[in-house]
Design a protein around this motif. Sequence first.
Motif, PDB file in Angstrom:
ATOM      1  N   SER A  33       8.818  20.774 -18.267  1.00  0.00           N
ATOM      2  CA  SER A  33       8.621  20.186 -19.846  1.00  0.00           C
ATOM      3  C   SER A  33       8.766  18.728 -19.593  1.00  0.00           C
ATOM      4  O   SER A  33       9.712  18.185 -19.021  1.00  0.00           O
ATOM      5  N   VAL A  34       8.111  17.711 -20.539  1.00  0.00           N
ATOM      6  CA  VAL A  34       8.194  16.567 -20.388  1.00  0.00           C
ATOM      7  C   VAL A  34       8.938  16.193 -21.712  1.00  0.00           C
ATOM      8  O   VAL A  34       8.314  16.421 -22.758  1.00  0.00           O
ATOM      9  N   PRO A  35      10.208  15.669 -21.663  1.00  0.00           N
ATOM     10  CA  PRO A  35      10.762  15.387 -23.155  1.00  0.00           C
ATOM     11  C   PRO A  35       9.980  14.206 -23.709  1.00  0.00           C
ATOM     12  O   PRO A  35       9.139  13.373 -23.090  1.00  0.00           O
ATOM     13  N   PRO A  36      10.345  13.891 -25.069  1.00  0.00           N
ATOM     14  CA  PRO A  36       9.709  12.865 -25.650  1.00  0.00           C
ATOM     15  C   PRO A  36      10.189  11.500 -25.096  1.00  0.00           C
ATOM     16  O   PRO A  36      11.139  11.321 -24.494  1.00  0.00           O
ATOM     17  N   SER A  37       9.255  10.499 -25.080  1.00  0.00           N
ATOM     18  CA  SER A  37       9.469   9.146 -24.632  1.00  0.00           C
ATOM     19  C   SER A  37      10.769   8.655 -25.500  1.00  0.00           C
ATOM     20  O   SER A  37      10.959   8.817 -26.584  1.00  0.00           O
ATOM     21  N   PRO A  38      11.905   8.189 -24.713  1.00  0.00           N
ATOM     22  CA  PRO A  38      13.025   7.378 -25.314  1.00  0.00           C
ATOM     23  C   PRO A  38      12.545   5.988 -25.689  1.00  0.00           C
ATOM     24  O   PRO A  38      13.380   5.556 -26.549  1.00  0.00           O
ATOM     25  N   TYR A  39      11.352   5.683 -25.614  1.00  0.00           N
ATOM     26  CA  TYR A  39      10.783   4.132 -26.019  1.00  0.00           C
ATOM     27  C   TYR A  39       9.817   4.347 -26.586  1.00  0.00           C
ATOM     28  O   TYR A  39       8.765   5.406 -26.357  1.00  0.00           O
ATOM     29  N   ASP A  44      -1.949   1.563 -24.361  1.00  0.00           N
ATOM     30  CA  ASP A  44      -2.656   0.799 -23.424  1.00  0.00           C
ATOM     31  C   ASP A  44      -3.908   1.441 -22.636  1.00  0.00           C
ATOM     32  O   ASP A  44      -3.985   2.559 -22.764  1.00  0.00           O
ATOM     33  N   ALA A  45      -4.718   0.785 -22.419  1.00  0.00           N
ATOM     34  CA  ALA A  45      -6.274   1.062 -21.713  1.00  0.00           C
ATOM     35  C   ALA A  45      -6.144   1.393 -20.536  1.00  0.00           C
ATOM     36  O   ALA A  45      -6.037   0.534 -19.690  1.00  0.00           O
ATOM     37  N   PHE A  46      -6.334   2.608 -20.039  1.00  0.00           N
ATOM     38  CA  PHE A  46      -6.630   3.133 -18.700  1.00  0.00           C
ATOM     39  C   PHE A  46      -6.985   4.544 -18.506  1.00  0.00           C
ATOM     40  O   PHE A  46      -6.950   5.317 -19.284  1.00  0.00           O
ATOM     41  N   THR A  47      -7.509   4.861 -17.195  1.00  0.00           N
ATOM     42  CA  THR A  47      -8.088   6.002 -16.882  1.00  0.00           C
ATOM     43  C   THR A  47      -7.173   6.404 -15.610  1.00  0.00           C
ATOM     44  O   THR A  47      -6.759   5.734 -14.874  1.00  0.00           O
ATOM     45  N   VAL A  48      -6.940   8.033 -15.799  1.00  0.00           N
ATOM     46  CA  VAL A  48      -6.124   8.311 -14.349  1.00  0.00           C
ATOM     47  C   VAL A  48      -7.031   9.393 -13.886  1.00  0.00           C
ATOM     48  O   VAL A  48      -7.702  10.391 -14.546  1.00  0.00           O
ATOM     49  N   TYR A 338       6.985  -4.924 -15.262  1.00  0.00           N
ATOM     50  CA  TYR A 338       7.356  -4.044 -14.387  1.00  0.00           C
ATOM     51  C   TYR A 338       7.194  -2.587 -14.551  1.00  0.00           C
ATOM     52  O   TYR A 338       7.074  -2.382 -16.013  1.00  0.00           O
ATOM     53  N   LEU A 339       6.615  -1.964 -13.772  1.00  0.00           N
ATOM     54  CA  LEU A 339       6.757  -0.623 -13.886  1.00  0.00           C
ATOM     55  C   LEU A 339       7.477   0.320 -13.163  1.00  0.00           C
ATOM     56  O   LEU A 339       7.871   0.018 -12.213  1.00  0.00           O
ATOM     57  N   MET A 340       7.845   1.427 -13.802  1.00  0.00           N
ATOM     58  CA  MET A 340       9.000   2.275 -12.961  1.00  0.00           C
ATOM     59  C   MET A 340       8.746   3.496 -13.505  1.00  0.00           C
ATOM     60  O   MET A 340       8.432   4.014 -14.772  1.00  0.00           O
ATOM     61  N   GLY A 341       9.072   4.745 -12.332  1.00  0.00           N
ATOM     62  CA  GLY A 341       8.977   5.928 -12.960  1.00  0.00           C
ATOM     63  C   GLY A 341      10.478   6.300 -13.656  1.00  0.00           C
ATOM     64  O   GLY A 341      11.629   6.004 -12.962  1.00  0.00           O
ATOM     65  N   SER A 342      10.237   7.223 -14.647  1.00  0.00           N
ATOM     66  CA  SER A 342      11.587   7.588 -15.132  1.00  0.00           C
ATOM     67  C   SER A 342      11.774   9.164 -14.612  1.00  0.00           C
ATOM     68  O   SER A 342      11.066  10.090 -15.107  1.00  0.00           O
ATOM     69  N   LEU A 343      12.732   9.293 -13.847  1.00  0.00           N
ATOM     70  CA  LEU A 343      12.825  10.726 -13.525  1.00  0.00           C
ATOM     71  C   LEU A 343      13.461  11.728 -14.643  1.00  0.00           C
ATOM     72  O   LEU A 343      13.091  12.583 -14.599  1.00  0.00           O
ATOM     73  N   SER A 344      14.321  11.109 -15.255  1.00  0.00           N
ATOM     74  CA  SER A 344      14.968  12.097 -16.277  1.00  0.00           C
ATOM     75  C   SER A 344      14.006  12.218 -17.268  1.00  0.00           C
ATOM     76  O   SER A 344      14.055  13.500 -17.859  1.00  0.00           O
ATOM     77  N   PHE A 345      12.980  11.384 -17.914  1.00  0.00           N
ATOM     78  CA  PHE A 345      12.190  11.672 -18.922  1.00  0.00           C
ATOM     79  C   PHE A 345      10.777  12.059 -18.665  1.00  0.00           C
ATOM     80  O   PHE A 345       9.844  12.191 -19.356  1.00  0.00           O
ATOM     81  N   LYS A 346      10.532  11.826 -17.192  1.00  0.00           N
ATOM     82  CA  LYS A 346       9.389  12.441 -16.610  1.00  0.00           C
ATOM     83  C   LYS A 346       8.105  11.702 -17.063  1.00  0.00           C
ATOM     84  O   LYS A 346       7.154  12.392 -17.339  1.00  0.00           O
ATOM     85  N   ARG A 347       8.160  10.427 -16.913  1.00  0.00           N
ATOM     86  CA  ARG A 347       7.070   9.680 -17.273  1.00  0.00           C
ATOM     87  C   ARG A 347       7.221   8.233 -16.890  1.00  0.00           C
ATOM     88  O   ARG A 347       8.202   7.683 -16.201  1.00  0.00           O
ATOM     89  N   THR A 358      11.572  -2.215 -23.120  1.00  0.00           N
ATOM     90  CA  THR A 358      10.897  -1.021 -22.352  1.00  0.00           C
ATOM     91  C   THR A 358       9.969  -0.326 -23.360  1.00  0.00           C
ATOM     92  O   THR A 358      10.146  -0.087 -24.580  1.00  0.00           O
ATOM     93  N   TYR A 359       8.767   0.340 -22.805  1.00  0.00           N
ATOM     94  CA  TYR A 359       7.906   1.149 -23.369  1.00  0.00           C
ATOM     95  C   TYR A 359       7.510   2.303 -22.616  1.00  0.00           C
ATOM     96  O   TYR A 359       7.662   2.256 -21.395  1.00  0.00           O
ATOM     97  N   GLY A 360       7.190   3.444 -23.265  1.00  0.00           N
ATOM     98  CA  GLY A 360       6.749   4.587 -22.638  1.00  0.00           C
ATOM     99  C   GLY A 360       5.240   4.395 -22.191  1.00  0.00           C
ATOM    100  O   GLY A 360       4.738   3.977 -23.050  1.00  0.00           O
ATOM    101  N   LEU A 361       4.642   5.077 -21.331  1.00  0.00           N
ATOM    102  CA  LEU A 361       3.443   5.207 -21.108  1.00  0.00           C
ATOM    103  C   LEU A 361       3.081   6.691 -21.005  1.00  0.00           C
ATOM    104  O   LEU A 361       3.786   7.833 -20.916  1.00  0.00           O
ATOM    105  N   THR A 362       1.668   6.985 -21.136  1.00  0.00           N
ATOM    106  CA  THR A 362       1.191   8.265 -21.367  1.00  0.00           C
ATOM    107  C   THR A 362       0.993   9.114 -19.785  1.00  0.00           C
ATOM    108  O   THR A 362       0.437   9.982 -19.664  1.00  0.00           O
TER     109      THR A 362
END
Length: 399
Positions: A33-39, A44-48, A338-347, A358-362
């Motif tokens: 389960s992915v928690p809501p972003s804390p930020y 942003d425009a990108f594709t995965v 700077y980009l970083m992975g959040s292990l706690s918030f899984k994003r 700080t901003y959350g990303l999708t």
Amino acid sequence: MQRPTIPSIILVTLMITLLGPDLYGQNLGDDISVPPSPYPISDDAFTVSTLAEGFSVPYGIAIVDDEEYFISDRIGKLFHFRDGTLTEIDGVPRVGLAKLGEVIFLGGMMDLSLHPNYATNKWLYMAYVSDDGLSKVARCKIENNAIAQFEILFTTQHQTLVGNGLRMVWEDDQHFFLNIGGTSFSTRSHPILVSQDLHSEGGKIHRLMDDGSVPEDNPVFEGFTSPSSIWSYGHRDVQGLQYNKALKELVGVEHGPKGGDEFNVIEKGKNYGWPLYSFGTDYTGEPVSLISKDSAAVFTVFPEYYWTVPTDDGGQAIGPACLLKVEGSNIADWNDYYLMGSLSFKRLLKYDRATQQTYGLTVEGRVRTIKQLPGGDIIALVERSNTGVSNGKIIRISR
């Protein structure tokens, strides 16, 4: 299958007893389960796109070019990805893992890095916890899908299973930095001072020559007559390192306990305070800091910024797992962040150092490692931390 040492099994059992089932955001069940972003989410425009799947815990990636990489799996595997084809490499050294059931908490095969002169010397560097519980750095060459010319360059004197980071970053073509994490469970009533002990490798940033020897210009600490591998100390667990060659600046993101995750500018010979002073608290709610903030300001370095997500029970860590300064990317919205992975918030998160926003990303999931390709796209390793479900993957993020 590589087995953990007996002390590591005891340690993990204690961790679960104290912390419950969500250390650093690890999920013990079959569903993620992915928690809501804390930020705030940045639009942003990108594709995965997914390049490869079937990993247990993909951890390190060494990039040869836009279409060729080496990838480590924490369970003790190494892969070669080239032009869409994934091949497992034979001859990987045995690793030590601390597990609870199928969930990995500590140890294993971690970071990978290419020598800056890889085009001519073909040296691939790997940082891992061996099956004897010691952290090691080795280099090798890959020939016919197997490890050749394997050389162990650096070995700790003490078991370092508690150190989760093991990140490498090159200063130039002769020197590289290496993180080895320290203990996670120091409290005011039961202080554990490994990170402050200059005779122990844990809780330190190390600086080494490319052959594993100690540089002559490393710091000489009080009470010592010659330099050691230690560059800085008092770290808890740096899991993201970035070196800016133009500025000659090393920065890192570091796990706090319950809150107090840090962004640090890492300088020669400095003490970064753990566990003498922390902006976080222990998972039990007990204070960590042994001294006052005023006292800590005298002889330790405070973080340039720290993260504690507000909660009803005193705050939550973001669990930063990696760090990348994006420059010249195809994704315009990410350049100079700077980009970083959040292990706690899984994003994936992005951080503006200038504004400290700080901003959350999708991009969701436990993003363990993130790198930029020569052509400007972004590569990320998304892990599960569960060796029973092989659904770790490599994703490519483009404009």
